[in-house]
Design a protein around this motif. Structure first.
Motif, PDB file in Angstrom:
ATOM      1  N   ALA A   1       0.821  -1.213   0.000  1.00  0.00           N
ATOM      2  CA  ALA A   1       0.000   0.000   0.000  1.00  0.00           C
ATOM      3  C   ALA A   1       0.854   1.261   0.000  1.00  0.00           C
ATOM      4  O   ALA A   1       0.465   2.270  -0.564  1.00  0.00           O
ATOM      5  CB  ALA A   1      -0.931  -0.005   1.203  1.00  0.00           C
ATOM      6  N   LEU A   2       2.019   1.192   0.651  1.00  0.00           N
ATOM      7  CA  LEU A   2       2.872   2.375   0.801  1.00  0.00           C
ATOM      8  C   LEU A   2       4.229   2.146   0.152  1.00  0.00           C
ATOM      9  O   LEU A   2       4.748   1.029   0.162  1.00  0.00           O
ATOM     10  CB  LEU A   2       3.087   2.693   2.285  1.00  0.00           C
ATOM     11  N   SER A   3       4.798   3.217  -0.352  1.00  0.00           N
ATOM     12  CA  SER A   3       6.179   3.132  -0.843  1.00  0.00           C
ATOM     13  C   SER A   3       7.098   2.972   0.364  1.00  0.00           C
ATOM     14  O   SER A   3       6.673   3.187   1.507  1.00  0.00           O
ATOM     15  CB  SER A   3       6.540   4.405  -1.615  1.00  0.00           C
ATOM     16  N   GLY A   4       8.335   2.645   0.119  1.00  0.00           N
ATOM     17  CA  GLY A   4       9.294   2.508   1.212  1.00  0.00           C
ATOM     18  C   GLY A   4       9.439   3.784   2.016  1.00  0.00           C
ATOM     19  O   GLY A   4       9.474   3.759   3.248  1.00  0.00           O
TER      20      GLY A   4
ATOM     21  N   ALA B   1       8.330   4.313   5.900  1.00  0.00           N
ATOM     22  CA  ALA B   1       9.314   4.759   6.888  1.00  0.00           C
ATOM     23  C   ALA B   1       8.813   5.997   7.631  1.00  0.00           C
ATOM     24  O   ALA B   1       8.899   6.070   8.864  1.00  0.00           O
ATOM     25  CB  ALA B   1      10.649   5.058   6.206  1.00  0.00           C
ATOM     26  N   ARG B   2       8.260   6.969   6.893  1.00  0.00           N
ATOM     27  CA  ARG B   2       7.760   8.188   7.535  1.00  0.00           C
ATOM     28  C   ARG B   2       6.586   7.880   8.456  1.00  0.00           C
ATOM     29  O   ARG B   2       6.500   8.420   9.564  1.00  0.00           O
ATOM     30  CB  ARG B   2       7.365   9.226   6.481  1.00  0.00           C
ATOM     31  N   LEU B   3       5.676   6.999   8.019  1.00  0.00           N
ATOM     32  CA  LEU B   3       4.525   6.644   8.853  1.00  0.00           C
ATOM     33  C   LEU B   3       4.983   5.876  10.091  1.00  0.00           C
ATOM     34  O   LEU B   3       4.451   6.077  11.183  1.00  0.00           O
ATOM     35  CB  LEU B   3       3.511   5.832   8.053  1.00  0.00           C
ATOM     36  N   SER B   4       5.991   5.049   9.941  1.00  0.00           N
ATOM     37  CA  SER B   4       6.518   4.294  11.078  1.00  0.00           C
ATOM     38  C   SER B   4       7.130   5.225  12.120  1.00  0.00           C
ATOM     39  O   SER B   4       6.890   5.073  13.323  1.00  0.00           O
ATOM     40  CB  SER B   4       7.565   3.289  10.584  1.00  0.00           C
ATOM     41  N   VAL B   5       7.900   6.200  11.669  1.00  0.00           N
ATOM     42  CA  VAL B   5       8.508   7.170  12.593  1.00  0.00           C
ATOM     43  C   VAL B   5       7.406   7.951  13.309  1.00  0.00           C
ATOM     44  O   VAL B   5       7.453   8.138  14.531  1.00  0.00           O
ATOM     45  CB  VAL B   5       9.479   8.113  11.846  1.00  0.00           C
TER      46      VAL B   5
END
Length: 146
Positions: A54-57, A61-65
């Motif tokens: 669903a998301l690019s890398g 990464a930004r959503l995880s942070v």
């Protein structure tokens, strides 16, 4: 000591379910489309799906942070967070303490004191340090493109 893996989809789902953040806010903060966010949080708990990711890398990464900062990061003690602001400015941004004092209008003695023992600084002064430090961190992040 045990370590648990951070499951971004699960944490974002929990933030949404608990009403701590809205889908609209997540979209505004991350720039990720509502469809991609919905697809990401609805994925199998293991992240396994036959669909393309669903998301690019970069988006992942930004959503995880963001999810980590809104969950685990919110448990950090306020005094520790305050000193971390100024440590980031000196270590990561290579700003000297005297430069920070000049930029913020904070007495270098107050800055030195809060870095060594935040409790030795009055609540009012810690508030001023927090507001001005947060503003400076935001300025740095905007300049970095973050």
């Amino acid at each position: 000591m045990t370590t648990e893996a951070f499951n971004t989809a699960e944490e974002v789902r929990r933030l949404l379910d608990e009403g701590r953040i809205s889908e609209e806010a997540l979209q505004a903060i991350t720039g990720i489309t509502p469809e991609a966010l919905r697809s990401f949080v609805s994925e199998d708990a293991n992240g396994l799906t036959a669909e393309p990711q669903a998301l690019s890398g970069d988006q992942g990464a930004r959503l995880s942070v963001l999810a980590a900062q809104l969950t685990v990061g919110m448990r950090i003690d306020d005094d520790q967070r305050l000193t971390s602001i100024y440590e980031s400015l000196t270590v990561e941004c290579r700003l000297s303490r005297s430069s920070i004092a000049a930029l913020t209008g904070i007495a270098i003695e107050d800055l030195e004191r809060v870095l060594s023992d935040p409790q030795a600084v009055s609540f009012e002064k810690r508030y001023e340090l927090a507001i001005k430090g947060a503003y400076l961190i935001n300025a740095v992040n905007l300049a970095r493109g973050n």
